[in-house]
Design an enzyme around this catalytic site. Structure first.
Site, short mmCIF file in Angstrom:
data_model
loop_
_atom_site.label_atom_id
_atom_site.label_comp_id
_atom_site.label_asym_id
_atom_site.label_seq_id
_atom_site.Cartn_x
_atom_site.Cartn_y
_atom_site.Cartn_z
N CYS A 56 53.43 37.97 42.46
CA CYS A 56 52.66 38.22 40.47
C CYS A 56 54.04 39.64 39.25
O CYS A 56 54.03 39.09 38.46
CB CYS A 56 51.38 39.14 40.70
SG CYS A 56 51.47 40.02 41.48
N GLU A 59 42.68 41.61 39.37
CA GLU A 59 44.15 42.14 39.22
C GLU A 59 44.53 40.50 39.21
O GLU A 59 45.01 39.84 40.22
CB GLU A 59 44.97 41.93 40.59
CG GLU A 59 44.59 43.69 41.00
CD GLU A 59 44.68 45.32 41.09
OE1 GLU A 59 45.84 44.54 40.23
OE2 GLU A 59 44.53 46.12 41.07
#
Ligand code: NAD
Length: 474
Positions: A254, A220
């Site tokens: 993010c 991720e």
């Protein structure tokens, strides 16, 4: 804040790994009810027993407002657990699938079995969420797990260490505190799966280490997530939603809108609206606002300041904010305009409270620029025109997207969450997270003798004719 030192040496880490390896089949063969019990214990720990300690630790680590802790750290875990509890029976139960008629007499099913001993390495920006939400999927799938949170947020790591030790045996779930050496030691071991959340640069190190043992990985990662505001968009709602998605956690997200492309007809209005919204969010003084977090440490503060300086040198204007608090790591929400595409702010993941806004005339140019960069983790489109939305979706690539919003796709556990190539490999959340920590074992059961048994050697003319017919017809 002093980063955490490595807690254990390689021998001690290997001992925990070996204990989990021995215990993995015990854990794997526990009933679904037992897995559910563990998830409920985790939910109670996060939601009740440790909630206050989590908030206090995150305030010490990065001045996270308590409401943001609830929204971005606690809620994603409790909602992941609720969703998993509601669906685990159907996910874990063997799933029947059709068997081709050529194999008449057989039946088939998929058995999702645990991968075994798993490693979860997490970053500092949402340390609780990004350590414990993947743990939910790992437990649901029946694995043992070693967690390695970031060394950058030491206070919350300590709380999570106590929480995990409180509810799990070490041979089932263990949390090891430490920095790069601890990660490196862990990565030298033959885990059955590694779930890593962090930067693309470290993701490559993780994947190389995993390759030595052919360990599967979920990565991720991050990158620059573009946001497009087209000529039909509502400026008012776009400004409010983008401002929250960008400046929550002081932009250390993010999936934050990294930069904005706005149609020239809406440019002035959007910039004006941003100023209004931000003054309102942080009561005209973000650096002292209780609703605004700070940058995690002085290194990141310096990095963000140098990105702003570089942009200014290349012609950018600070249109809003830009004040840097001398006594803390707080940097005001900063809007940059007249930004050069050659400046660092347009080339690196910003991961801080800077929002570059660029106006465009033709959407083709925007799509071209986006596609010349790495595939983003997220791409956001603000538009009232479905044709425009479809055009952008069809001609760009991204891990995920929101239309007329940003970041909230993360919260829907029915959606797979993750990147693509440079922004990630594999998906998390809900069934997708469960799948990531499972091996989909395909099983075919022969119930009665099958027709194929008639086609074993010697291959007579008749058998060849039947084989021919099988290929043509079945
Ligand atoms: P990072 O990659 O520096 O660190 C992540 C983890 O890797 C930490 O636990 C760290 O100790 C470990 N690590 C650091 N150097 C290592 C090395 N050389 N070998 C092995 N392990 C090492 O990331 P960060 O600064 O903690 O977080 C920011 C990055 O994470 C950003 O790029 C952001 O976009 C990304 N991120 C992605 C997601 C997502 O869900 N896709 C979520 C949050 C953050």
């Amino acid at each position: 804040m002093e980063p955490i030192k490595d807690e254990l040496n390689l021998d001690a880490i290997t001992a925990i790994f070996n204990a989990q390896k021995v215990n993995q089949f015990v854990v794997a063969n526990q009933s679904i009810k037992a897995r559910r019990k563990k998830l409920l214990a985790l939910k109670k720990a996060v939601l009740v027993t440790y909630r206050k300690a989590i908030k206090e630790a995150l305030y010490k680590d990065m001045k996270k407002p308590a409401a943001e802790v609830d929204l971005t750290e606690i809620y994603p875990i409790t909602s992941e657990i609720k969703h998993t509890l509601n669906n685990l029976n159907s996910w874990a139960y063997k799933q029947r699938v059709a068997t081709p008629i050529a194999f008449l007499g057989a039946s088939s099913f998929i058995k999702y079995e645990p991968k075994g001993v798993c490693l979860i390495i997490s970053p500092w920006n949402f340390p609780v969420n990004l350590t414990l939400a993947p743990l939910v999927s790992a437990i649901a799938a029946g694995n043992t797990v070693i967690l390695k949170p970031s060394e950058m947020t030491p206070n919350i790591s300590k709380v999570m260490k106590t929480l995990i030790t409180d509810i799990f045996n070490e041979n089932e779930v263990a949390l090891i505190e430490g920095a790069v050496q601890t990660s490196t030691d862990l990565l030298s071991l033959p885990f059955n799966h590694i779930f890593f959340t962090g930067s693309p640069a470290i993701g490559k190190i993780v994947m190389s280490a995993a390759a030595k043992h052919l360990t599967s990985v979920t990565l991720e990662l991050g990158g620059k997530s573009p946001t497009i505001v087209d000529e039909t968009a509502s400026v008012k709602s776009a400004a409010k939603r983008i401002a929250w998605g960008k400046f929550v956690n002081a932009g250390q997200i993010c999936i934050a809108p990294d930069y904005i492309y706005v149609h020239k007809s809406k440019y002035e209005a959007l910039v004006t609206e941003f100023k209004k919204v931000l003054n309102n969010f942080y009561e005209n003084e973000a650096n002292t606002s209780k609703s605004y977090a700070c940058v995690v440490n002085t290194n990141h503060k310096k990095r963000i300041i140098s990105i702003i300086e570089d942009a200014k040198e290349k012609g950018a204007t600070i249109t809003y904010g830009g004040k840097i608090d001398k006594n803390s790591n707080t940097i005001e929400p900063t809007i940059l305009t007249n930004v050069s595409l050659n400046s660092r702010v347009m080339q690196e993941e910003i991961f801080g409270p800077i929002l570059p806004i660029i106006s465009y005339d033709n959407i083709k140019d925007v799509i071209h620029t986006i596609n010349t960069n790495e595939k983003p983790l997220a791409l956001y489109i603000y538009s009232k025109k479905n044709k425009n939305v479809q055009h952008i979706l069809n001609n760009t690539r991204a891990g995920g997207s929101c239309i007329n919003n940003n970041g909230v796709h993360f919260y829907n556990n029915n959606l797979p969450f993750g990147g693509s190539n440079n922004s990630g490999i594999g998906k998390s959340h809900g069934f997708y997270g469960f799948q990531e920590f499972s091996n989909a074992r395909g099983v075919l059961k022969q119930n009665i003798p099958g027709a194929l048994e008639m086609l074993t050697p010697p291959y007579t003319n008749l058998k060849e004719k039947i084989i021919n017919l099988t290929i043509k017809l079945l």
